[in-house]
Design a protein around this motif. Sequence first.
Motif, PDB file in Angstrom:
ATOM      1  N   TRP A 154       0.836  -1.201   0.000  1.00 51.99           N
ATOM      2  CA  TRP A 154       0.000   0.000   0.000  1.00 51.99           C
ATOM      3  C   TRP A 154       0.875   1.256   0.000  1.00 51.99           C
ATOM      4  O   TRP A 154       1.785   1.395   0.804  1.00 51.99           O
ATOM      5  N   GLY A 155       0.598   2.163  -0.915  1.00 49.38           N
ATOM      6  CA  GLY A 155       1.321   3.425  -0.983  1.00 49.38           C
ATOM      7  C   GLY A 155       2.530   3.411  -1.877  1.00 49.38           C
ATOM      8  O   GLY A 155       3.118   4.470  -2.121  1.00 49.38           O
ATOM      9  N   ASP A 156       2.942   2.246  -2.392  1.00 52.64           N
ATOM     10  CA  ASP A 156       4.072   2.212  -3.313  1.00 52.64           C
ATOM     11  C   ASP A 156       3.754   3.063  -4.543  1.00 52.64           C
ATOM     12  O   ASP A 156       2.650   2.994  -5.099  1.00 52.64           O
ATOM     13  N   TRP A 157       4.727   3.837  -4.978  1.00 52.56           N
ATOM     14  CA  TRP A 157       4.558   4.767  -6.101  1.00 52.56           C
ATOM     15  C   TRP A 157       4.635   3.998  -7.409  1.00 52.56           C
ATOM     16  O   TRP A 157       5.515   3.154  -7.608  1.00 52.56           O
ATOM     17  N   LEU A 158       3.692   4.281  -8.299  1.00 54.63           N
ATOM     18  CA  LEU A 158       3.625   3.597  -9.586  1.00 54.63           C
ATOM     19  C   LEU A 158       3.759   4.606 -10.725  1.00 54.63           C
ATOM     20  O   LEU A 158       2.988   5.575 -10.792  1.00 54.63           O
ATOM     21  N   GLN A 159       4.720   4.371 -11.596  1.00 53.76           N
ATOM     22  CA  GLN A 159       4.859   5.210 -12.795  1.00 53.76           C
ATOM     23  C   GLN A 159       3.972   4.623 -13.895  1.00 53.76           C
ATOM     24  O   GLN A 159       4.261   3.565 -14.449  1.00 53.76           O
ATOM     25  N   VAL A 160       2.894   5.306 -14.184  1.00 49.13           N
ATOM     26  CA  VAL A 160       1.898   4.801 -15.128  1.00 49.13           C
ATOM     27  C   VAL A 160       2.221   5.302 -16.530  1.00 49.13           C
ATOM     28  O   VAL A 160       2.409   6.512 -16.747  1.00 49.13           O
ATOM     29  N   THR A 161       2.290   4.376 -17.493  1.00 52.96           N
ATOM     30  CA  THR A 161       2.559   4.756 -18.881  1.00 52.96           C
ATOM     31  C   THR A 161       1.302   4.778 -19.734  1.00 52.96           C
ATOM     32  O   THR A 161       1.221   5.516 -20.717  1.00 52.96           O
ATOM     33  N   SER A 162       0.303   3.953 -19.375  1.00 53.92           N
ATOM     34  CA  SER A 162      -0.950   3.989 -20.136  1.00 53.92           C
ATOM     35  C   SER A 162      -2.037   3.266 -19.360  1.00 53.92           C
ATOM     36  O   SER A 162      -1.760   2.425 -18.499  1.00 53.92           O
ATOM     37  N   GLU A 163      -3.287   3.613 -19.684  1.00 52.34           N
ATOM     38  CA  GLU A 163      -4.446   2.917 -19.138  1.00 52.34           C
ATOM     39  C   GLU A 163      -5.024   2.033 -20.219  1.00 52.34           C
ATOM     40  O   GLU A 163      -5.349   2.510 -21.321  1.00 52.34           O
ATOM     41  N   GLN A 164      -5.162   0.752 -19.905  1.00 50.76           N
ATOM     42  CA  GLN A 164      -5.639  -0.209 -20.885  1.00 50.76           C
ATOM     43  C   GLN A 164      -7.173  -0.239 -20.912  1.00 50.76           C
ATOM     44  O   GLN A 164      -7.841   0.101 -19.936  1.00 50.76           O
ATOM     45  N   ALA A 165      -7.715  -0.679 -22.039  1.00 59.88           N
ATOM     46  CA  ALA A 165      -9.165  -0.714 -22.208  1.00 59.88           C
ATOM     47  C   ALA A 165      -9.841  -1.709 -21.269  1.00 59.88           C
ATOM     48  O   ALA A 165     -11.019  -1.567 -20.946  1.00 59.88           O
ATOM     49  N   ASP A 166      -9.085  -2.696 -20.803  1.00 59.48           N
ATOM     50  CA  ASP A 166      -9.682  -3.727 -19.949  1.00 59.48           C
ATOM     51  C   ASP A 166      -9.595  -3.396 -18.460  1.00 59.48           C
ATOM     52  O   ASP A 166      -9.804  -4.257 -17.604  1.00 59.48           O
ATOM     53  N   GLY A 167      -9.282  -2.146 -18.131  1.00 60.99           N
ATOM     54  CA  GLY A 167      -9.252  -1.749 -16.726  1.00 60.99           C
ATOM     55  C   GLY A 167      -7.926  -1.965 -16.030  1.00 60.99           C
ATOM     56  O   GLY A 167      -7.843  -1.856 -14.805  1.00 60.99           O
ATOM     57  N   TRP A 168      -6.895  -2.263 -16.786  1.00 64.30           N
ATOM     58  CA  TRP A 168      -5.559  -2.435 -16.230  1.00 64.30           C
ATOM     59  C   TRP A 168      -4.702  -1.210 -16.558  1.00 64.30           C
ATOM     60  O   TRP A 168      -4.940  -0.506 -17.537  1.00 64.30           O
ATOM     61  N   LEU A 169      -3.702  -0.985 -15.713  1.00 58.83           N
ATOM     62  CA  LEU A 169      -2.725   0.073 -15.952  1.00 58.83           C
ATOM     63  C   LEU A 169      -1.390  -0.550 -16.324  1.00 58.83           C
ATOM     64  O   LEU A 169      -0.967  -1.548 -15.724  1.00 58.83           O
ATOM     65  N   GLU A 170      -0.749   0.036 -17.308  1.00 58.42           N
ATOM     66  CA  GLU A 170       0.623  -0.354 -17.650  1.00 58.42           C
ATOM     67  C   GLU A 170       1.569   0.550 -16.870  1.00 58.42           C
ATOM     68  O   GLU A 170       1.428   1.777 -16.894  1.00 58.42           O
ATOM     69  N   VAL A 171       2.515  -0.061 -16.147  1.00 54.32           N
ATOM     70  CA  VAL A 171       3.431   0.719 -15.308  1.00 54.32           C
ATOM     71  C   VAL A 171       4.868   0.300 -15.588  1.00 54.32           C
ATOM     72  O   VAL A 171       5.131  -0.826 -16.051  1.00 54.32           O
ATOM     73  N   LEU A 172       5.777   1.212 -15.319  1.00 57.76           N
ATOM     74  CA  LEU A 172       7.203   0.907 -15.365  1.00 57.76           C
ATOM     75  C   LEU A 172       7.687   0.700 -13.945  1.00 57.76           C
ATOM     76  O   LEU A 172       7.411   1.516 -13.055  1.00 57.76           O
ATOM     77  N   TRP A 173       8.420  -0.392 -13.729  1.00 53.58           N
ATOM     78  CA  TRP A 173       8.884  -0.707 -12.381  1.00 53.58           C
ATOM     79  C   TRP A 173      10.365  -1.050 -12.433  1.00 53.58           C
ATOM     80  O   TRP A 173      10.795  -1.894 -13.200  1.00 53.58           O
ATOM     81  N   GLY A 174      11.135  -0.374 -11.595  1.00 51.97           N
ATOM     82  CA  GLY A 174      12.562  -0.672 -11.502  1.00 51.97           C
ATOM     83  C   GLY A 174      13.292   0.457 -10.828  1.00 51.97           C
ATOM     84  O   GLY A 174      12.864   1.625 -10.881  1.00 51.97           O
ATOM     85  N   PRO A 175      14.393   0.155 -10.150  1.00 55.15           N
ATOM     86  CA  PRO A 175      15.172   1.192  -9.470  1.00 55.15           C
ATOM     87  C   PRO A 175      15.703   2.232 -10.454  1.00 55.15           C
ATOM     88  O   PRO A 175      15.958   1.941 -11.628  1.00 55.15           O
ATOM     89  N   THR A 176      15.861   3.455  -9.960  1.00 52.34           N
ATOM     90  CA  THR A 176      16.451   4.518 -10.761  1.00 52.34           C
ATOM     91  C   THR A 176      17.843   4.109 -11.234  1.00 52.34           C
ATOM     92  O   THR A 176      18.636   3.560 -10.477  1.00 52.34           O
ATOM     93  N   GLY A 177      18.125   4.369 -12.496  1.00 54.46           N
ATOM     94  CA  GLY A 177      19.433   4.014 -13.041  1.00 54.46           C
ATOM     95  C   GLY A 177      19.470   2.659 -13.709  1.00 54.46           C
ATOM     96  O   GLY A 177      20.471   2.267 -14.279  1.00 54.46           O
ATOM     97  N   THR A 178      18.367   1.907 -13.605  1.00 57.27           N
ATOM     98  CA  THR A 178      18.281   0.606 -14.254  1.00 57.27           C
ATOM     99  C   THR A 178      17.208   0.670 -15.341  1.00 57.27           C
ATOM    100  O   THR A 178      16.402   1.602 -15.396  1.00 57.27           O
ATOM    101  N   THR A 179      17.190  -0.323 -16.202  1.00 61.15           N
ATOM    102  CA  THR A 179      16.154  -0.392 -17.225  1.00 61.15           C
ATOM    103  C   THR A 179      14.869  -0.911 -16.593  1.00 61.15           C
ATOM    104  O   THR A 179      14.829  -2.048 -16.113  1.00 61.15           O
ATOM    105  N   PRO A 180      13.810  -0.089 -16.550  1.00 61.10           N
ATOM    106  CA  PRO A 180      12.587  -0.535 -15.870  1.00 61.10           C
ATOM    107  C   PRO A 180      11.864  -1.618 -16.661  1.00 61.10           C
ATOM    108  O   PRO A 180      11.990  -1.723 -17.875  1.00 61.10           O
ATOM    109  N   GLU A 181      11.091  -2.417 -15.929  1.00 63.74           N
ATOM    110  CA  GLU A 181      10.311  -3.489 -16.512  1.00 63.74           C
ATOM    111  C   GLU A 181       8.872  -3.024 -16.698  1.00 63.74           C
ATOM    112  O   GLU A 181       8.317  -2.338 -15.842  1.00 63.74           O
TER     113      GLU A 181
END
Length: 508
Positions: free
Chosen positions: A35-62
């Motif tokens: 709860w409260g973890d920050w999420l970098q959102v790249t897009s909102e999908q039509a099926d109600g899901w969010l696409e997010v980038l996850w990964g430490p700063t300085g690394t290639t996010p997943e």
Amino acid sequence: MDHRFVGLPKDARGKTAKTYLYAANRRTRKRQVLWGDWLQVTSEQADGWLEVLWGPTGTTPETLYIPKDHTTDERPLEIVFLDVGQGDGAVLIAPEENLGEAVVVIDAGVSEHMYEFLLQRFRSYNTSFKFRAAIITHPDIDHYGGFEPIFNWPNFGFETIYQNGLVERIGGDTFDKLGGKAKDAATGISYVGDLALSRSDIERHFGAVAANERQAFAQTMKHALDNPNIGDFAMLSARHGKQEDGRGWLPGFAPSDQRGFSIEVLGPVPEPDAAGKDRLRVLGDYGETKNGHSVILRLHYGDFKILFGGDLNEKAEKYLLCHYGGEAKFPKIGTPAYEAMIAKASTRLRSDLMKVCHHGSEKVTDAFLDAVNPAAFVISSGDEEGHIHPRPDLLGRLGKRGRGDAPVILSTELQRSVRETEDEKLVQSLQSAVLKLHDRPDKALRDKIINDIWTLGRSNVTVYGTVYVKTNGKRLIAAFRIETGSEIEKWFTFEYALNAAGDLIRVE
């Protein structure tokens, strides 16, 4: 939409569900999030899901995915009780965002763990970050020593450094290091009177400290004075800070600041002399006095209150109970005066979660525990077994004096996971083998030996016992990492709320 926060979703039974980030197929769990973890959102999908980038700063996010209804635009207040080893160290992160974000560091242990945590947590700011405040609850090295590398790092700044008025000068012995003690002629009570109230007092004592001075508190203050990104210095007590509604508050966090939460200062409690000059009562020997006058804070947020207990001891707790309970002298246990004192003091001390005093020392009073009466405890302790913290008998008393049928007791030391064995002889043998291989062509074997050395020589801590507390004023969770090492099953949490009757309950 550029970001959201992980929420507290409910499952089909109406219970709080665990929250995960998923792979693109929406079925494969990749990481449990809190709860409260920050999420970098790249897009909102039509099926109600969010696409997010996850990964430490300085690394290639997943690129991962999360149901939108498992997220929120509300950020909870967060307190990180860091596993600093022997000592205390906590970070309070306010729920505001961007320019409104306020971060307060309350003690920093003695090691570099706090410094390393702050570098990791706030590295996305790249060049610099200015914290709202550093609070040194009292001058014990296992509370202030970790501030030395932080104050010495030019990319970190603080608007204000607060301390309890008792600063250890160079030279002298026991109370001489605090400026001496003097007996009040009228009452016969001894006090420390030369308190450090402002930046000018800190400069007077530590401005000319030499670079090779070995006194740790002096060096820590000198680093702070030499850091141009550190602003003011001030004493923090029930009579210092912001006075409002007959109480003391951390400046910037009083009710009138309208943050939605506030931070009350309950200790130390100075007593003015006949001329109105503040002083602190001697509470026994040197150690008992500087510990007993720890900065004590109580966070108010919605339905919840959280108490930071510093290194209070029996004499200090009795002093505070008398002060807030309206008694000149500690009454006999079990008498009507005693019960009335506890009831009155509890209006100022009662809290839902308590950072336990003095790392789980047994030198606390049942009276103080009764006045606070929390449903959950957090103990900050290390592996210096000579202290025997947390004391086994203290754990029993916490369970007995806590609120509810099963009070939760969390300890940074008990939640920590370590490897069972280390083989120092094997390390030495491998080091010798590497030297013999220096001129040989068997690179694969040499690399394997080097890797083995690194494995054996690393810290034996596999999971640190850091405790995370988050609340929005209506819900509160306390969480810690579990030992599996799995990113999918990563957190163990306790959740609390108030029921319809106004009683604090565990949310199962």
